[in-house]
Design a protein around this motif. Structure first.
Motif, PDB file in Angstrom:
ATOM      1  N   LEU A 282      46.311  24.565  40.337  1.00 19.62           N
ATOM      2  CA  LEU A 282      47.000  25.757  40.137  1.00 19.62           C
ATOM      3  C   LEU A 282      45.895  26.861  39.761  1.00 19.62           C
ATOM      4  CD1 LEU A 282      50.244  24.826  38.120  1.00 19.62           C
ATOM      5  CD2 LEU A 282      49.865  25.212  40.543  1.00 19.62           C
ATOM      6  N   LEU A 283      45.582  27.830  40.549  1.00 23.33           N
ATOM      7  CA  LEU A 283      44.502  28.684  40.326  1.00 23.33           C
ATOM      8  C   LEU A 283      44.782  30.319  40.843  1.00 23.33           C
ATOM      9  CD1 LEU A 283      41.510  26.892  42.714  1.00 23.33           C
ATOM     10  CD2 LEU A 283      41.913  26.710  40.284  1.00 23.33           C
ATOM     11  N   GLY A 284      44.756  31.204  39.784  1.00 22.31           N
ATOM     12  CA  GLY A 284      44.992  32.367  39.922  1.00 22.31           C
ATOM     13  C   GLY A 284      45.994  32.961  38.801  1.00 22.31           C
ATOM     14  N   GLU A 285      46.226  34.369  39.052  1.00 17.42           N
ATOM     15  CA  GLU A 285      46.977  34.831  37.778  1.00 17.42           C
ATOM     16  C   GLU A 285      48.298  34.529  38.127  1.00 17.42           C
ATOM     17  OE1 GLU A 285      46.697  39.631  36.381  1.00 17.42           O
ATOM     18  OE2 GLU A 285      47.249  39.345  38.513  1.00 17.42           O
ATOM     19  N   TRP A 286      48.984  34.214  36.802  1.00 16.73           N
ATOM     20  CA  TRP A 286      50.327  33.789  36.632  1.00 16.73           C
ATOM     21  C   TRP A 286      51.232  35.059  37.032  1.00 16.73           C
ATOM     22  CZ3 TRP A 286      53.209  29.887  36.978  1.00 16.73           C
ATOM     23  CH2 TRP A 286      54.420  30.040  36.683  1.00 16.73           C
ATOM     24  N   PRO A 287      51.887  35.005  38.091  1.00 16.79           N
ATOM     25  CA  PRO A 287      52.702  36.074  38.562  1.00 16.79           C
ATOM     26  C   PRO A 287      53.663  36.887  37.660  1.00 16.79           C
ATOM     27  CG  PRO A 287      53.156  34.338  40.158  1.00 16.79           C
ATOM     28  CD  PRO A 287      52.489  33.726  38.921  1.00 16.79           C
ATOM     29  N   GLU A 288      53.998  36.353  36.682  1.00 14.79           N
ATOM     30  CA  GLU A 288      54.596  36.878  35.432  1.00 14.79           C
ATOM     31  C   GLU A 288      54.171  37.584  34.367  1.00 14.79           C
ATOM     32  OE1 GLU A 288      57.736  34.092  34.817  1.00 14.79           O
ATOM     33  OE2 GLU A 288      58.766  34.539  36.662  1.00 14.79           O
ATOM     34  N   PHE A 292      46.577  36.968  32.829  1.00 19.07           N
ATOM     35  CA  PHE A 292      46.528  35.511  32.380  1.00 19.07           C
ATOM     36  C   PHE A 292      46.343  34.690  33.811  1.00 19.07           C
ATOM     37  CE2 PHE A 292      49.080  31.533  31.141  1.00 19.07           C
ATOM     38  CZ  PHE A 292      48.267  31.023  30.449  1.00 19.07           C
ATOM     39  N   PHE A 293      45.171  33.922  33.851  1.00 21.26           N
ATOM     40  CA  PHE A 293      44.849  33.269  34.932  1.00 21.26           C
ATOM     41  C   PHE A 293      44.815  31.508  34.584  1.00 21.26           C
ATOM     42  CE2 PHE A 293      42.989  37.302  35.412  1.00 21.26           C
ATOM     43  CZ  PHE A 293      42.993  37.589  36.987  1.00 21.26           C
ATOM     44  N   LEU A 294      45.368  31.007  35.525  1.00 17.84           N
ATOM     45  CA  LEU A 294      45.479  29.426  35.423  1.00 17.84           C
ATOM     46  C   LEU A 294      44.300  28.855  36.333  1.00 17.84           C
ATOM     47  CD1 LEU A 294      49.111  28.770  36.119  1.00 17.84           C
ATOM     48  CD2 LEU A 294      47.952  29.510  33.914  1.00 17.84           C
ATOM     49  N   VAL A 295      43.743  27.921  35.631  1.00 19.86           N
ATOM     50  CA  VAL A 295      42.737  26.960  36.332  1.00 19.86           C
ATOM     51  C   VAL A 295      43.140  25.647  35.818  1.00 19.86           C
ATOM     52  CG1 VAL A 295      40.138  26.952  36.640  1.00 19.86           C
ATOM     53  CG2 VAL A 295      41.285  28.893  35.609  1.00 19.86           C
ATOM     54  N   ASN A 296      44.136  25.093  36.366  1.00 15.71           N
ATOM     55  CA  ASN A 296      44.617  24.018  35.814  1.00 15.71           C
ATOM     56  C   ASN A 296      45.265  23.078  36.709  1.00 15.71           C
ATOM     57  OD1 ASN A 296      45.966  26.266  33.835  1.00 15.71           O
ATOM     58  ND2 ASN A 296      44.616  25.044  33.007  1.00 15.71           N
ATOM     59  N   ILE A 328      45.561  29.377  48.775  1.00 19.46           N
ATOM     60  CA  ILE A 328      46.563  28.564  49.104  1.00 19.46           C
ATOM     61  C   ILE A 328      46.966  27.818  47.562  1.00 19.46           C
ATOM     62  CG2 ILE A 328      45.139  26.569  49.317  1.00 19.46           C
ATOM     63  CD1 ILE A 328      46.703  25.509  51.486  1.00 19.46           C
ATOM     64  N   PHE A 329      46.184  27.821  46.752  1.00 22.14           N
ATOM     65  CA  PHE A 329      46.312  27.255  45.071  1.00 22.14           C
ATOM     66  C   PHE A 329      47.266  28.032  44.299  1.00 22.14           C
ATOM     67  CE2 PHE A 329      42.634  24.817  46.843  1.00 22.14           C
ATOM     68  CZ  PHE A 329      43.432  23.724  47.062  1.00 22.14           C
ATOM     69  N   ASP A 330      47.408  29.286  44.742  1.00 21.82           N
ATOM     70  CA  ASP A 330      48.093  30.434  43.955  1.00 21.82           C
ATOM     71  C   ASP A 330      49.235  29.808  43.016  1.00 21.82           C
ATOM     72  OD1 ASP A 330      49.907  32.703  42.965  1.00 21.82           O
ATOM     73  OD2 ASP A 330      48.266  33.775  44.333  1.00 21.82           O
ATOM     74  N   PRO A 331      49.344  30.017  41.662  1.00 20.50           N
ATOM     75  CA  PRO A 331      50.332  29.424  41.167  1.00 20.50           C
ATOM     76  C   PRO A 331      51.894  30.006  41.516  1.00 20.50           C
ATOM     77  CG  PRO A 331      49.114  30.682  39.642  1.00 20.50           C
ATOM     78  CD  PRO A 331      48.467  30.593  40.938  1.00 20.50           C
ATOM     79  N   VAL A 332      52.007  31.100  42.304  1.00 22.70           N
ATOM     80  CA  VAL A 332      53.529  31.640  42.623  1.00 22.70           C
ATOM     81  C   VAL A 332      54.185  30.233  43.325  1.00 22.70           C
ATOM     82  CG1 VAL A 332      52.554  32.311  44.877  1.00 22.70           C
ATOM     83  CG2 VAL A 332      54.520  33.527  43.480  1.00 22.70           C
TER      84      VAL A 332
END
Length: 346
Positions: A282-288, A292-296, A328-332
């Motif tokens: 999960l890579l990128g800014e949490w949509p909500e 807050f960026f996820l690298v997880n 493609i790994f966007d946490p959305v």
């Protein structure tokens, strides 16, 4: 988690972006010791490109060959080995004849995880980074935007950008702000063997279709492990000697009978941050939550993917063009419930 890893890197994936990530890692590691020098001191990461060999049975051959074609189309050095070729190159693999063959990546290999970690830390400090030894107890969010973190030391840090790189603890950190991630800490175990019969040379990381994997280690030892669906979920670092004695030993000896006589020297347990949704990052800014960026959620691939994904996250934060598009790994996709599909190798 970094230093407990078997520190493998491979290009043998079947999702284009995962292959591209691994190709970047290979380039980084080839120049790593020079580029990570600090003054007169440079790291020695012992990057050993001894290859990865994935054994393939008849049922899985079509998906393995499709992945192999994609890898070749992307310029990767990979090849198909038939059972006779495998047996000729690795004479101890007597059960290779029971497989359809295997895919071999000679540029795949392993490295010293601790040396890589310390090199990144030393270089970051030399460039002005400040490390704080503390524990994040809560994310501070207001109006749909990150404002910082609270620490166990009863202090806090204000920040307009926070990156969650907490590995197996990623879900716990996110949950402090009411964010639910499909990431679980899953125990993985490694066993160190001293076999009576020694291979004539280094063995690649060899992965059987059952999930058993092994490779040679410094000093003529063998490292072996196996991931299973029922592996313990939770923060458990206990090492189960019986797991090897009662299950893995027999399976290893069936594939390489010369390894029937051995001594179990030691072992350890570590944690994978398993994305139960699709096994990918999960890579990128949490949509909500802005900032807050996820690298997880790397599910065991995190260390080998770190060079490319960290560059990508930095580009997102700084709003720079992407050297490699990993959207493609966007946490959305967690919110939309749209898992990635990756056939063949996982």
């Amino acid at each position: 988690s970094t230093t407990l890893s078997m520190a493998n890197t491979r290009i043998q994936f079947s999702l284009k972006q995962n292959i591209q990530i691994s190709r970047h890692t290979l380039e980084v590691f080839r120049r790593f010791e020079e580029q990570m020098r600090v003054g007169d001191a440079g790291p020695n990461i012992s990057f050993c490109q001894e290859g990865n060999l994935f054994m393939v049975d008849d049922a899985d051959r079509p998906s393995a060959e499709a992945a192999l074609k994609l890898q070749k189309d992307l310029g990767c050095d990979v090849s198909w080995m038939d059972p006779d070729a495998i047996k000729a190159r690795y004479p101890l693999y007597e059960a290779a004849a029971e497989y359809a063959g295997g895919t071999f990546g000679p540029t795949d290999g392993h490295f010293d995880a601790y040396a890589v970690l310390m090199a990144y830390k030393a270089k970051a400090i030399a460039q002005g980074a400040v490390f704080i030894a503390d524990e994040v107890t809560a994310l501070k969010i207001a109006g749909g935007r990150i404002e910082g973190v609270e620490l166990a030391s009863c202090s806090s840090i204000k920040a307009g950008v926070v990156a969650n790189c907490a590995g197996a603890w990623a879900s716990q950190v996110a949950a402090t702000a009411g964010i639910r991630l499909p990431i679980d800490p899953v125990k993985r175990q490694v066993f160190v063997l001293d076999t009576q019969v020694k291979p004539e040379g280094p063995l690649p990381l060899t992965v059987l279709r059952s999930g058993l994997y092994f490779r040679t280690e410094t000093g003529g030892l063998i490292l072996v492990g196996k991931s299973k669906p029922e592996d313990t979920i939770g923060f458990d670092f206990t090492w189960d000697r019986d797991r090897f004695m009662e299950e893995l030993w027999l399976e290893l000896a069936e594939f390489a009978p010369a390894f029937d006589t051995l001594k179990l020297v030691r072992g350890w347990a570590g944690l994978y941050a398993v994305n139960q949704m699709d096994g990918n990052a999960l890579l990128g800014e949490w949509p909500e939550c802005k900032g807050f960026f996820l690298v997880n959620g790397f599910s065991g691939h995190g260390l080998q993917q770190a060079p490319a994904v960290s560059r990508y996250i930095a580009e997102l934060i700084l709003q720079k063009p992407h050297a490699l598009d990993l959207s493609i790994f966007d946490p959305v996709r967690v919110i939309d419930n749209k898992p990635l599909s990756e056939g063949g190798l996982v």
